[in-house]
Design an enzyme around this catalytic site. Structure first.
Site, PDB file in Angstrom:
ATOM      1  N   GLY A   1       0.868  -1.289   0.157  1.00  0.00           N
ATOM      2  CA  GLY A   1       0.032   0.026   0.037  1.00  0.00           C
ATOM      3  C   GLY A   1       0.946   1.269   0.083  1.00  0.00           C
TER       4      GLY A   1
ATOM      5  CG  ASP B   1      -8.886  -0.274   9.867  1.00  0.00           C
ATOM      6  OD1 ASP B   1      -9.442   0.300  10.772  1.00  0.00           O
ATOM      7  OD2 ASP B   1      -9.348  -1.312   9.223  1.00  0.00           O
TER       8      ASP B   1
ATOM      9  CE  LYS C   1     -10.120   2.430   7.864  1.00  0.00           C
ATOM     10  NZ  LYS C   1     -10.472   1.646   6.746  1.00  0.00           N
TER      11      LYS C   1
ATOM     12  CG  ASP D   1      -5.581  -3.386  -1.624  1.00  0.00           C
ATOM     13  OD1 ASP D   1      -5.039  -3.222  -0.814  1.00  0.00           O
ATOM     14  OD2 ASP D   1      -5.730  -4.674  -1.887  1.00  0.00           O
TER      15      ASP D   1
ATOM     16  NE  ARG E   1      -1.868  -2.731  -4.173  1.00  0.00           N
ATOM     17  CZ  ARG E   1      -2.032  -3.067  -2.695  1.00  0.00           C
ATOM     18  NH1 ARG E   1      -2.095  -1.835  -2.064  1.00  0.00           N
ATOM     19  NH2 ARG E   1      -2.142  -4.241  -2.159  1.00  0.00           N
TER      20      ARG E   1
HETATM   21  P1  IMP Z   1      -4.245  -2.475  10.845  1.00  0.00           P
HETATM   22  O1  IMP Z   1      -3.464  -3.538  11.093  1.00  0.00           O
HETATM   23  O2  IMP Z   1      -5.701  -2.763  11.038  1.00  0.00           O
HETATM   24  O3  IMP Z   1      -3.956  -1.090  10.927  1.00  0.00           O
HETATM   25  O4  IMP Z   1      -4.268  -2.388   8.993  1.00  0.00           O
HETATM   26  C1  IMP Z   1      -3.606  -1.784   8.050  1.00  0.00           C
HETATM   27  C2  IMP Z   1      -3.493  -2.181   6.736  1.00  0.00           C
HETATM   28  O5  IMP Z   1      -4.836  -2.584   6.483  1.00  0.00           O
HETATM   29  C3  IMP Z   1      -3.266  -1.145   5.959  1.00  0.00           C
HETATM   30  O6  IMP Z   1      -1.820  -1.148   5.517  1.00  0.00           O
HETATM   31  C4  IMP Z   1      -3.795  -1.570   4.596  1.00  0.00           C
HETATM   32  O7  IMP Z   1      -3.206  -2.305   3.869  1.00  0.00           O
HETATM   33  C5  IMP Z   1      -5.239  -2.158   5.088  1.00  0.00           C
HETATM   34  N1  IMP Z   1      -6.419  -1.383   5.112  1.00  0.00           N
HETATM   35  C6  IMP Z   1      -6.731  -0.720   6.361  1.00  0.00           C
HETATM   36  N2  IMP Z   1      -7.925   0.107   5.974  1.00  0.00           N
HETATM   37  C7  IMP Z   1      -7.924   0.079   4.520  1.00  0.00           C
HETATM   38  C8  IMP Z   1      -8.755   1.001   3.673  1.00  0.00           C
HETATM   39  O8  IMP Z   1      -9.708   1.674   3.892  1.00  0.00           O
HETATM   40  N3  IMP Z   1      -8.488   0.720   2.517  1.00  0.00           N
HETATM   41  C9  IMP Z   1      -7.359  -0.193   1.681  1.00  0.00           C
HETATM   42  N4  IMP Z   1      -6.624  -0.849   2.914  1.00  0.00           N
HETATM   43  C10 IMP Z   1      -6.985  -0.636   4.159  1.00  0.00           C
HETATM   44 MG    MG Z   2      -0.841  -1.402   4.002  1.00  0.00          MG
END
Ligand code: IMP
Ligand code: MG
Length: 172
Positions: free
Chosen positions: A41, A100, A128, A156, A162
């Site tokens: 990403g 996230d 987020k 993505d 992307r």
């Molecule tokens: P986390 O471990 O839940 O913080 O997830 C982070 C990863 O989830 C990011 O690096 C993204 O690859 C993916 N991700 C989380 N939210 C989104 C979104 O809204 N769109 C696309 N990818 C997301």
């Molecule tokens: Mg990512």
């Protein structure tokens, strides 16, 4: 079918990238900086950020798998490509597209801290907040928002979108 709505324009992204780079230039002047892009990403954000940073730095990439092909986290994290530079005594700045739940960066933070880096910080284009589970400190944030599923500028959905130069929300 899903609909998409523009949320962050090219100009807004470019201004923000320049602003973040200026802060990084000031904070890391004279330090041995390594940017670590979290694949896939972060590849576009990292490419723009690195070209806007004017102090010397190295670049490496890491890849972890956590999401699969869906829009919700699977909760488990697996290293699928490690960095290749030695991080000992380096000032590590992890570059992410979006945070996230925070699990990915919390996991990576621990990994680099135990690799004896001089410092480990996080730069994310998007923070987020709604689903945050790990209280990971985020040092540089481009844009903050509560929720939504975003695509474009590296982000993505099932490896699609992307390449879009702006950021959109995808409505399912
Ligand atoms: P986390 O471990 O839940 O913080 O997830 C982070 C990863 O989830 C990011 O690096 C993204 O690859 C993916 N991700 C989380 N939210 C989104 C979104 O809204 N769109 C696309 N990818 C997301
Ligand atoms: Mg990512």
């Amino acid at each position: 079918m899903s609909d998409r709505k523009l949320v962050i324009s090219k100009e807004q992204i470019q201004d923000k990238v320049n602003e973040l780079a200026a802060q990084i230039n000031a904070d890391y002047a004279g330090k041995d900086l390594v940017l670590i892009g979290v694949l896939n990403g972060a590849f576009i954000f990292l490419a723009d950020l690195a070209r806007s940073i004017t102090i010397p730095h190295q670049i490496d990439f890491i890849r972890v798998a956590s999401y699969g092909n869906s829009s919700s986290s699977s909760g488990s994290i697996r290293l699928s490509k490690d960095v290749e530079l030695n991080m000992t005594t380096k000032h590590v700045l992890m570059v992410e597209d979006i945070i996230d739940t925070g699990s990915t960066l919390a996991w990576l933070m621990e990994k680099f801290q135990s690799a004896n880096a001089a410092s480990v910080k996080i730069c994310t284009l998007i923070d987020k907040k709604e689903r945050r589970q790990s209280n990971v400190p985020v040092d540089y944030v481009g844009f903050s928002l509560e929720k939504g599923f975003l695509i474009g500028y590296g982000l993505d959905y099932a490896e699609q979108y992307r390449y879009l130069p702006e950021i959109f929300t995808l409505e399912f």
